[in-house]
Design a protein around this motif. Structure first.
Motif, PDB file in Angstrom:
ATOM      1  N   PRO A 117       0.800  -1.225   0.000  1.00  0.00           N
ATOM      2  CA  PRO A 117       0.000   0.000   0.000  1.00  0.00           C
ATOM      3  C   PRO A 117       0.834   1.278   0.000  1.00  0.00           C
ATOM      4  N   VAL A 118       0.203   2.328  -0.485  1.00  0.00           N
ATOM      5  CA  VAL A 118       0.764   3.682  -0.390  1.00  0.00           C
ATOM      6  C   VAL A 118       0.318   4.237   0.957  1.00  0.00           C
ATOM      7  N   VAL A 119       1.255   4.724   1.759  1.00  0.00           N
ATOM      8  CA  VAL A 119       0.897   5.366   3.024  1.00  0.00           C
ATOM      9  C   VAL A 119       1.221   6.852   2.912  1.00  0.00           C
ATOM     10  N   GLY A 120       0.375   7.651   3.508  1.00  0.00           N
ATOM     11  CA  GLY A 120       0.549   9.093   3.449  1.00  0.00           C
ATOM     12  C   GLY A 120      -0.725   9.780   3.902  1.00  0.00           C
ATOM     13  N   ASP A 121      -0.874  11.036   3.561  1.00  0.00           N
ATOM     14  CA  ASP A 121      -2.020  11.824   4.004  1.00  0.00           C
ATOM     15  C   ASP A 121      -3.147  11.819   2.982  1.00  0.00           C
ATOM     16  N   GLY A 122      -4.379  11.966   3.478  1.00  0.00           N
ATOM     17  CA  GLY A 122      -5.533  12.181   2.632  1.00  0.00           C
ATOM     18  C   GLY A 122      -6.302  10.948   2.227  1.00  0.00           C
ATOM     19  N   PHE A 123      -6.015   9.776   2.779  1.00  0.00           N
ATOM     20  CA  PHE A 123      -6.631   8.542   2.318  1.00  0.00           C
ATOM     21  C   PHE A 123      -7.907   8.150   3.067  1.00  0.00           C
ATOM     22  N   LEU A 124      -8.282   8.867   4.130  1.00  0.00           N
ATOM     23  CA  LEU A 124      -9.525   8.589   4.859  1.00  0.00           C
ATOM     24  C   LEU A 124     -10.523   9.690   4.511  1.00  0.00           C
ATOM     25  N   LEU A 125     -11.625   9.301   3.870  1.00  0.00           N
ATOM     26  CA  LEU A 125     -12.562  10.268   3.311  1.00  0.00           C
ATOM     27  C   LEU A 125     -13.942  10.170   3.947  1.00  0.00           C
ATOM     28  N   ARG A 126     -14.674  11.260   3.841  1.00  0.00           N
ATOM     29  CA  ARG A 126     -16.061  11.302   4.286  1.00  0.00           C
ATOM     30  C   ARG A 126     -16.884  10.387   3.385  1.00  0.00           C
ATOM     31  N   TYR A 127     -17.847   9.703   3.962  1.00  0.00           N
ATOM     32  CA  TYR A 127     -18.722   8.796   3.214  1.00  0.00           C
ATOM     33  C   TYR A 127     -19.848   9.602   2.591  1.00  0.00           C
ATOM     34  N   ASN A 128     -20.038   9.449   1.278  1.00  0.00           N
ATOM     35  CA  ASN A 128     -21.122  10.138   0.583  1.00  0.00           C
ATOM     36  C   ASN A 128     -21.548   9.280  -0.603  1.00  0.00           C
ATOM     37  N   SER A 129     -22.671   8.587  -0.466  1.00  0.00           N
ATOM     38  CA  SER A 129     -23.132   7.698  -1.533  1.00  0.00           C
ATOM     39  C   SER A 129     -23.782   8.451  -2.687  1.00  0.00           C
ATOM     40  N   LYS A 130     -23.997   9.747  -2.536  1.00  0.00           N
ATOM     41  CA  LYS A 130     -24.654  10.519  -3.592  1.00  0.00           C
ATOM     42  C   LYS A 130     -23.725  10.833  -4.767  1.00  0.00           C
ATOM     43  N   LEU A 131     -22.420  10.834  -4.501  1.00  0.00           N
ATOM     44  CA  LEU A 131     -21.439  11.124  -5.549  1.00  0.00           C
ATOM     45  C   LEU A 131     -20.411   9.998  -5.633  1.00  0.00           C
ATOM     46  N   PRO A 132     -19.963   9.676  -6.823  1.00  0.00           N
ATOM     47  CA  PRO A 132     -18.905   8.671  -6.934  1.00  0.00           C
ATOM     48  C   PRO A 132     -17.579   9.242  -6.421  1.00  0.00           C
ATOM     49  N   LEU A 133     -16.721   8.367  -5.935  1.00  0.00           N
ATOM     50  CA  LEU A 133     -15.354   8.759  -5.610  1.00  0.00           C
ATOM     51  C   LEU A 133     -14.541   8.571  -6.875  1.00  0.00           C
ATOM     52  N   VAL A 134     -13.962   9.640  -7.379  1.00  0.00           N
ATOM     53  CA  VAL A 134     -13.188   9.603  -8.610  1.00  0.00           C
ATOM     54  C   VAL A 134     -11.735   9.866  -8.246  1.00  0.00           C
ATOM     55  N   ILE A 135     -10.883   8.910  -8.577  1.00  0.00           N
ATOM     56  CA  ILE A 135      -9.473   8.987  -8.198  1.00  0.00           C
ATOM     57  C   ILE A 135      -8.616   8.873  -9.459  1.00  0.00           C
ATOM     58  N   TYR A 136      -7.692   9.813  -9.609  1.00  0.00           N
ATOM     59  CA  TYR A 136      -6.710   9.765 -10.691  1.00  0.00           C
ATOM     60  C   TYR A 136      -5.395   9.331 -10.063  1.00  0.00           C
ATOM     61  N   ALA A 137      -4.867   8.222 -10.542  1.00  0.00           N
ATOM     62  CA  ALA A 137      -3.645   7.656  -9.973  1.00  0.00           C
ATOM     63  C   ALA A 137      -2.721   7.233 -11.104  1.00  0.00           C
ATOM     64  N   PRO A 138      -1.412   7.135 -10.818  1.00  0.00           N
ATOM     65  CA  PRO A 138      -0.502   6.614 -11.839  1.00  0.00           C
ATOM     66  C   PRO A 138      -1.020   5.271 -12.362  1.00  0.00           C
ATOM     67  N   GLN A 139      -0.797   5.012 -13.625  1.00  0.00           N
ATOM     68  CA  GLN A 139      -1.376   3.856 -14.300  1.00  0.00           C
ATOM     69  C   GLN A 139      -1.033   2.520 -13.642  1.00  0.00           C
ATOM     70  N   ASP A 140       0.120   2.425 -12.989  1.00  0.00           N
ATOM     71  CA  ASP A 140       0.507   1.157 -12.372  1.00  0.00           C
ATOM     72  C   ASP A 140      -0.016   0.992 -10.950  1.00  0.00           C
ATOM     73  N   ILE A 141      -0.842   1.936 -10.492  1.00  0.00           N
ATOM     74  CA  ILE A 141      -1.385   1.896  -9.132  1.00  0.00           C
ATOM     75  C   ILE A 141      -2.829   1.420  -9.157  1.00  0.00           C
ATOM     76  N   GLU A 142      -3.133   0.470  -8.286  1.00  0.00           N
ATOM     77  CA  GLU A 142      -4.497  -0.034  -8.114  1.00  0.00           C
ATOM     78  C   GLU A 142      -5.099   0.647  -6.891  1.00  0.00           C
ATOM     79  N   VAL A 143      -6.362   1.037  -6.980  1.00  0.00           N
ATOM     80  CA  VAL A 143      -7.039   1.655  -5.845  1.00  0.00           C
ATOM     81  C   VAL A 143      -8.074   0.676  -5.297  1.00  0.00           C
ATOM     82  N   ARG A 144      -7.909   0.337  -4.041  1.00  0.00           N
ATOM     83  CA  ARG A 144      -8.868  -0.494  -3.309  1.00  0.00           C
ATOM     84  C   ARG A 144      -9.481   0.397  -2.227  1.00  0.00           C
ATOM     85  N   TYR A 145     -10.496  -0.085  -1.561  1.00  0.00           N
ATOM     86  CA  TYR A 145     -11.083   0.719  -0.491  1.00  0.00           C
ATOM     87  C   TYR A 145     -11.693  -0.159   0.588  1.00  0.00           C
TER      88      TYR A 145
END
Length: 160
Positions: A117-145
């Protein structure tokens, strides 16, 4: 403890199904930009919850690497951006560094493939089912949640 694990697993299953159902609807929500060269746009649709203020979403970005017995981590900062004219948030993981590792001796010398995993700041977010979470990441990075929820038990501080 067992019921918490079942709840977390059930929540992830529902969230995964929700993501599959909504996958084609990002453009229906707002004009999020396409990913730039070298980046991918990854989207998470959260299931609706009652009392969403009691939930958080932890983004776990990373990649699968060959690792030994040491603890491995990547470094990075997830920045929140604003979709101009809409006010909707999206997130950008600009630069990922590493891997960084502990320096223990690994007597067997075995390596296995493991999600780092990538560790750092900003990875814990407010829950909001009304809007999608859109993440732009380097192509070799997978985003899980992971979805976190507050306990019904509330403690009281002691005045001393």
């Amino acid at each position: 403890m067992g019921s918490l694990r079942v709840y977390a697993t059930t929540g992830l299953l529902i969230a995964s199904l929700s993501t599959l159902v909504h996958a084609a609807k990002l453009e229906d929500t707002a004009p999020y930009p396409k990913a730039e060269a070298g980046f991918s746009r990854q989207v998470i649709y959260l299931p609706q919850q009652s009392e969403e203020e009691n939930f958080k979403v932890e983004l776990i970005a990373g990649k699968t690497l060959e690792v030994d017995c040491n603890r491995q981590r990547l470094g990075g900062v997830l920045d929140e951006k604003n979709l101009e004219g809409w006010g909707y948030p999206f997130y950008r993981l600009e630069k990922v560094i590493g891997p960084m590792s502990t320096m223990m001796a690994c007597p067997d010398g075995k390596k296995t493939r493991k999600f780092v995993p990538v560790v750092g700041d900003g990875f814990l977010l407010r829950y909001n089912s009304k809007l999608p979470l859109v993440i732009y990441a380097p192509q070799d990075i997978e985003v899980r949640y992971r979805i976190w929820s507050a306990s019904d038990k509330v403690g009281t501080a002691i005045q001393e």
